[in-house]
Design a protein around this motif. Structure first.
Motif, mmCIF file in Angstrom:
data_model
loop_
_atom_site.group_PDB
_atom_site.id
_atom_site.type_symbol
_atom_site.label_atom_id
_atom_site.label_comp_id
_atom_site.label_asym_id
_atom_site.label_seq_id
_atom_site.Cartn_x
_atom_site.Cartn_y
_atom_site.Cartn_z
ATOM 1 N N VAL A 189 4.395 -12.791 -3.082
ATOM 2 C CA VAL A 189 5.621 -12.245 -3.664
ATOM 3 C C VAL A 189 6.796 -13.046 -3.115
ATOM 4 O O VAL A 189 6.795 -13.445 -1.949
ATOM 5 C CB VAL A 189 5.762 -10.743 -3.352
ATOM 6 N N PRO A 190 7.839 -13.291 -3.928
ATOM 7 C CA PRO A 190 8.837 -14.302 -3.563
ATOM 8 C C PRO A 190 9.801 -13.925 -2.452
ATOM 9 O O PRO A 190 10.412 -14.811 -1.849
ATOM 10 C CB PRO A 190 9.597 -14.525 -4.880
ATOM 11 N N PHE A 191 9.967 -12.644 -2.156
ATOM 12 C CA PHE A 191 10.953 -12.280 -1.136
ATOM 13 C C PHE A 191 10.473 -12.601 0.277
ATOM 14 O O PHE A 191 11.267 -12.854 1.180
ATOM 15 C CB PHE A 191 11.295 -10.782 -1.232
ATOM 16 N N LEU A 192 9.157 -12.586 0.491
ATOM 17 C CA LEU A 192 8.616 -12.625 1.843
ATOM 18 C C LEU A 192 8.350 -14.042 2.337
ATOM 19 O O LEU A 192 8.049 -14.944 1.563
ATOM 20 C CB LEU A 192 7.317 -11.813 1.898
ATOM 21 N N THR A 193 8.477 -14.210 3.657
ATOM 22 C CA THR A 193 8.128 -15.470 4.313
ATOM 23 C C THR A 193 7.098 -15.172 5.398
ATOM 24 O O THR A 193 7.049 -14.066 5.934
ATOM 25 C CB THR A 193 9.366 -16.140 4.934
ATOM 26 N N ARG A 194 6.291 -16.188 5.747
ATOM 27 C CA ARG A 194 5.156 -15.940 6.638
ATOM 28 C C ARG A 194 5.038 -16.950 7.776
ATOM 29 O O ARG A 194 4.007 -17.039 8.426
ATOM 30 C CB ARG A 194 3.861 -15.939 5.829
ATOM 31 N N SER A 195 6.092 -17.726 8.004
ATOM 32 C CA SER A 195 6.053 -18.706 9.093
ATOM 33 C C SER A 195 7.466 -18.947 9.590
ATOM 34 O O SER A 195 8.438 -18.681 8.872
ATOM 35 C CB SER A 195 5.436 -20.026 8.601
ATOM 36 N N PRO A 196 7.609 -19.458 10.821
ATOM 37 C CA PRO A 196 8.949 -19.605 11.405
ATOM 38 C C PRO A 196 9.743 -20.783 10.882
ATOM 39 O O PRO A 196 10.913 -20.921 11.218
ATOM 40 C CB PRO A 196 8.648 -19.782 12.905
ATOM 41 N N ASP A 197 9.161 -21.631 10.040
ATOM 42 C CA ASP A 197 9.887 -22.835 9.633
ATOM 43 C C ASP A 197 11.096 -22.522 8.759
ATOM 44 O O ASP A 197 11.954 -23.370 8.569
ATOM 45 C CB ASP A 197 8.963 -23.830 8.918
ATOM 46 N N ARG A 198 11.200 -21.286 8.215
ATOM 47 C CA ARG A 198 12.362 -20.934 7.408
ATOM 48 C C ARG A 198 13.181 -19.824 8.069
ATOM 49 O O ARG A 198 14.029 -19.216 7.438
ATOM 50 C CB ARG A 198 11.922 -20.458 6.021
ATOM 51 N N SER A 199 12.930 -19.562 9.329
ATOM 52 C CA SER A 199 13.495 -18.355 9.931
ATOM 53 C C SER A 199 14.749 -18.574 10.750
ATOM 54 O O SER A 199 15.406 -17.623 11.112
ATOM 55 C CB SER A 199 12.455 -17.686 10.815
ATOM 56 N N ASP A 200 15.100 -19.819 11.084
ATOM 57 C CA ASP A 200 16.271 -20.013 11.932
ATOM 58 C C ASP A 200 17.464 -20.548 11.163
ATOM 59 O O ASP A 200 18.409 -21.059 11.736
ATOM 60 C CB ASP A 200 15.948 -20.956 13.091
ATOM 61 N N SER A 201 17.435 -20.456 9.843
ATOM 62 C CA SER A 201 18.571 -20.875 9.021
ATOM 63 C C SER A 201 19.120 -19.682 8.295
ATOM 64 O O SER A 201 18.983 -19.537 7.087
ATOM 65 C CB SER A 201 18.135 -21.956 8.032
ATOM 66 N N SER A 202 19.752 -18.803 9.045
ATOM 67 C CA SER A 202 20.131 -17.498 8.504
ATOM 68 C C SER A 202 21.143 -17.595 7.390
ATOM 69 O O SER A 202 21.313 -16.687 6.616
ATOM 70 C CB SER A 202 20.672 -16.620 9.621
ATOM 71 N N THR A 203 21.869 -18.721 7.313
ATOM 72 C CA THR A 203 22.857 -18.838 6.244
ATOM 73 C C THR A 203 22.370 -19.732 5.111
ATOM 74 O O THR A 203 23.119 -20.023 4.188
ATOM 75 C CB THR A 203 24.181 -19.398 6.807
ATOM 76 N N ASP A 204 21.108 -20.168 5.169
ATOM 77 C CA ASP A 204 20.557 -20.914 4.034
ATOM 78 C C ASP A 204 20.371 -19.979 2.851
ATOM 79 O O ASP A 204 20.175 -18.790 2.987
ATOM 80 C CB ASP A 204 19.199 -21.536 4.380
ATOM 81 N N ALA A 205 20.401 -20.556 1.668
ATOM 82 C CA ALA A 205 20.270 -19.740 0.455
ATOM 83 C C ALA A 205 18.801 -19.433 0.188
ATOM 84 O O ALA A 205 18.217 -19.832 -0.805
ATOM 85 C CB ALA A 205 20.883 -20.461 -0.726
ATOM 86 N N ILE A 206 18.187 -18.691 1.101
ATOM 87 C CA ILE A 206 16.743 -18.481 1.003
ATOM 88 C C ILE A 206 16.363 -17.535 -0.126
ATOM 89 O O ILE A 206 15.256 -17.585 -0.603
ATOM 90 C CB ILE A 206 16.184 -17.952 2.339
ATOM 91 N N HIS A 207 17.277 -16.675 -0.520
ATOM 92 C CA HIS A 207 16.955 -15.744 -1.598
ATOM 93 C C HIS A 207 17.959 -15.861 -2.742
ATOM 94 O O HIS A 207 18.163 -14.913 -3.463
ATOM 95 C CB HIS A 207 16.935 -14.307 -1.081
ATOM 96 N N SER A 208 18.621 -16.976 -2.852
ATOM 97 C CA SER A 208 19.638 -17.069 -3.900
ATOM 98 C C SER A 208 19.249 -18.115 -4.921
ATOM 99 O O SER A 208 18.247 -18.764 -4.797
ATOM 100 C CB SER A 208 20.996 -17.393 -3.300
#
Length: 363
Positions: free
Chosen positions: A344-363
């Motif tokens: 499902v697209p909202f969830l992430t499962r590894s730390p490689d996307r976790s330290d960029s809190s202002t990245d457009a990860i859900h936009s």
């Protein structure tokens, strides 16, 4: 009730209301299929005013929130924001919140059934020397989500283009119909869109203007369907004392570099030793199933269904499944119903996307 004019306008448009967390909320406008289509092909507007807004002020507000939740607040400047999780000392999930940092405050959008709980919980950690003030401003505000592939076009029509293309949770104050509103990138789903925080007494004006500009009204029933299909976890279902944010697929909300915070030791240990014993997944089902149903592979219990919805493509649920059982493509039974595990697209499962809190990860 400062939002009464808004509810009158919504009722005239066919809204059906229900009580949610003590608030009267439009659950449908009698157009659920058209509203969902607007999300895919145009733009819809959803009234999320029953979600809580907690205003955190005073000199220690950034340090305090940095120490009480999973994301890194000290890297954020006014006009930026992030998603963050409040967790217990043993890293069990309390709520997934969105934070907006302003010049003199932090605004937290929290789940409808968590605002008083969170205020009480946070207040316990404010000590004598801490300069932190908590205020529930939910009743003074309305929250609208503009969601859909053409949400940028709506903002452009309204001369609000300066926020378009900015990072997730970036926000700014703008004037719309002589009303000062805060517009933020993202809506807490994996769908493109914007969150609007509006003075409650002007909410009807802003709502009408957005409808006139072409936004299709969307009720809470469709929002709930979207959040299940996309995998956004919510309290009392996916976010409970039984699960931590790594299991809940919220790696994008966690800073692994920021140092100590409540629950940090447990989360760091789980990450370091690959100790995540279960994961939240989507499950395509061949028939309806009840949340709480046991998920099995063969005779073995491997998990539990936490949410369910009917969709145009069929039955769909969210559930936690033991890591050792498998992931995408795994064939399962949910009670007596056959299912297949999907991402499902909202969830992430590894730390490689976790330290960029202002990245457009859900936009």
């Amino acid at each position: 009730m400062m939002r009464e004019k808004l509810q009158v306008v919504q009722a005239a448009a066919g809204a059906v209301f229900e009580e949610i967390a003590g608030d009267k909320i439009p659950v449908s406008f009698g157009n659920d299929v058209a509203a969902k289509q607007a999300v895919r092909e145009g733009v819809a507007i959803c009234d999320r005013s029953h979600w809580g807004i907690i205003r955190v002020t005073d000199e220690d507000r950034i340090r305090f929130l940095h120490n009480q939740s999973t994301n890194d607040f000290q890297i954020l400047k006014p006009g930026q924001g992030c998603d963050t999780v409040f967790v217990s000392s043993t890293a069990r999930t309390i709520d997934l919140a969105t934070a907006y940092v302003t010049e003199d405050a932090v605004l937290l959008i929290v789940s409808p059934n968590r605002r008083q709980y969170l205020i009480d919980w946070l207040d316990r950690y404010i000590f004598f020397a801490d300069r932190v003030q908590l205020e529930d401003v939910t009743g003074e505000t309305a929250i609208f989500s503009l969601l859909g592939t053409k949400s940028d076009e709506i903002l452009a029509q309204l001369d609000l283009s300066s926020i378009i293309g900015q990072a997730y949770a970036n926000h700014q104050l703008v004037q719309l119909q002589d009303v000062e509103i805060r517009v933020a990138v993202g809506i807490g789903l994996a769908t493109p869109g914007y969150t609007l925080i509006v003075p409650a007494d002007k909410a009807a004006i802003v709502w009408n203007h957005l409808i006139e500009t072409g936004a299709v009204p969307l009720g809470d029933r469709v929002w709930e369907q979207l959040r299940i299909e996309q995998g956004r976890p919510v309290p009392d279902k996916e976010l409970t004392e039984d699960y931590n944010p790594l299991e809940a697929g919220l790696w994008q909300t966690i800073s692994f570099n920021k140092g100590c915070y409540i629950g940090q030791e447990t989360i760091a240990r789980l990450n370091t030793y690959k100790g995540v014993k279960q994961h939240l997944w989507g499950i395509r089902l061949n028939a309806p199933a009840e949340p709480g149903s046991i998920i099995t592979v063969g005779e073995e219990k491997v998990g539990i269904l936490t949410s369910y919805t009917d969709t145009e493509e069929g039955s769909f649920g969210l559930g936690y499944i033991r890591t050792k059982a498998g992931g995408i493509g795994l064939k399962v039974k949910v009670g007596e119903v056959i299912g297949e595990v999907v991402d499902v697209p909202f969830l992430t499962r590894s730390p490689d996307r976790s330290d960029s809190s202002t990245d457009a990860i859900h936009s």
